[in-house]
Write a protein that holds these residues in place. Structure first.
Motif, PDB file in Angstrom:
ATOM      1  N   GLN A  80      -5.651 -36.372  75.892  1.00 26.50           N
ATOM      2  CA  GLN A  80      -5.481 -36.723  77.299  1.00 26.50           C
ATOM      3  C   GLN A  80      -6.479 -37.842  77.599  1.00 26.50           C
ATOM      4  O   GLN A  80      -7.607 -37.579  78.024  1.00 26.50           O
ATOM      5  CB  GLN A  80      -5.745 -35.514  78.197  1.00 26.50           C
ATOM      6  CG  GLN A  80      -4.711 -34.416  78.071  1.00 26.50           C
ATOM      7  CD  GLN A  80      -5.016 -33.272  79.008  1.00 26.50           C
ATOM      8  OE1 GLN A  80      -6.004 -32.584  78.842  1.00 26.50           O
ATOM      9  NE2 GLN A  80      -4.140 -33.080  79.996  1.00 26.50           N
ATOM     10  N   ARG A  83      -8.314 -38.135  81.028  1.00 25.17           N
ATOM     11  CA  ARG A  83      -9.290 -37.064  81.257  1.00 25.17           C
ATOM     12  C   ARG A  83     -10.370 -37.051  80.182  1.00 25.17           C
ATOM     13  O   ARG A  83     -11.275 -36.221  80.220  1.00 25.17           O
ATOM     14  CB  ARG A  83      -8.581 -35.710  81.304  1.00 25.17           C
ATOM     15  CG  ARG A  83      -7.654 -35.588  82.504  1.00 25.17           C
ATOM     16  CD  ARG A  83      -6.919 -34.285  82.526  1.00 25.17           C
ATOM     17  NE  ARG A  83      -7.833 -33.184  82.840  1.00 25.17           N
ATOM     18  CZ  ARG A  83      -7.525 -31.908  82.733  1.00 25.17           C
ATOM     19  NH1 ARG A  83      -6.322 -31.558  82.304  1.00 25.17           N
ATOM     20  NH2 ARG A  83      -8.388 -30.975  83.020  1.00 25.17           N
ATOM     21  N   THR A 116      -4.976 -27.066  78.471  1.00 27.40           N
ATOM     22  CA  THR A 116      -4.964 -28.092  79.520  1.00 27.40           C
ATOM     23  C   THR A 116      -5.092 -27.509  80.920  1.00 27.40           C
ATOM     24  O   THR A 116      -5.425 -28.223  81.853  1.00 27.40           O
ATOM     25  CB  THR A 116      -3.667 -28.924  79.465  1.00 27.40           C
ATOM     26  OG1 THR A 116      -2.553 -28.056  79.693  1.00 27.40           O
ATOM     27  CG2 THR A 116      -3.529 -29.650  78.134  1.00 27.40           C
TER      28      THR A 116
END
Length: 144
Positions: A80, A83, A116
């Motif tokens: 990700q 992030r 997540t």
């Protein structure tokens, strides 16, 4: 099929909880699997007591293992970038995904959702040795 009501004490209930997949199995599912299925018994890496053994049904990755597209111990990764996070899991010999904290999940989506914190298609994990997504590898199994 007739259903019956039984009472179990806290120790038995705790045992059932150790052998279930949360939000999937009912106590009856666990008892049926443990007592009637005859499935392969494997050591439980999640059992609270050392030496405990549990039944483990094949996970969603088993067809990929059987086709030779992945192997037990292979690393799966999902990045990700926004992030600044990387999530990893390892394939088990029964087609489950083992997270770095030791928890195991039968499906990629459940494993990745735990990592997540949101609902996500876990088949987007990348199989590190091949560089392909699980989705791509699954499509190869279905084609053949």
């Amino acid at each position: 099929m007739t259903s019956r009501t039984i009472e179990v004490d806290e120790e038995v209930f705790a045992f059932l909880q150790q052998h279930c997949e949360p939000l999937v199995d009912t106590p009856n599912d666990v008892l049926r699997r443990l007592l009637l299925s005859g499935q392969q018994v494997e050591p439980s890496e999640n059992a609270a007591l050392p030496g405990k053994r549990r039944l483990r049904r094949p996970g969603a990755l088993m067809p990929l293992l059987e086709a030779g597209l992945i192997a037990a111990g292979d690393l799966l990764r999902h990045e990700q970038p926004r992030r600044h996070m990387v999530h990893e899991a390892t394939v088990t010999s029964r087609g489950w995904l083992k997270l770095t904290d030791g928890r195991q999940f039968s499906t990629p989506s459940r494993a990745l959702a735990e990592q997540t914190g949101t609902t996500i298609n876990g088949w987007i994990y990348v199989h590190v040795p091949s560089g392909r997504s699980l989705l791509q590898l699954r499509a190869r199994v279905k084609r053949d």
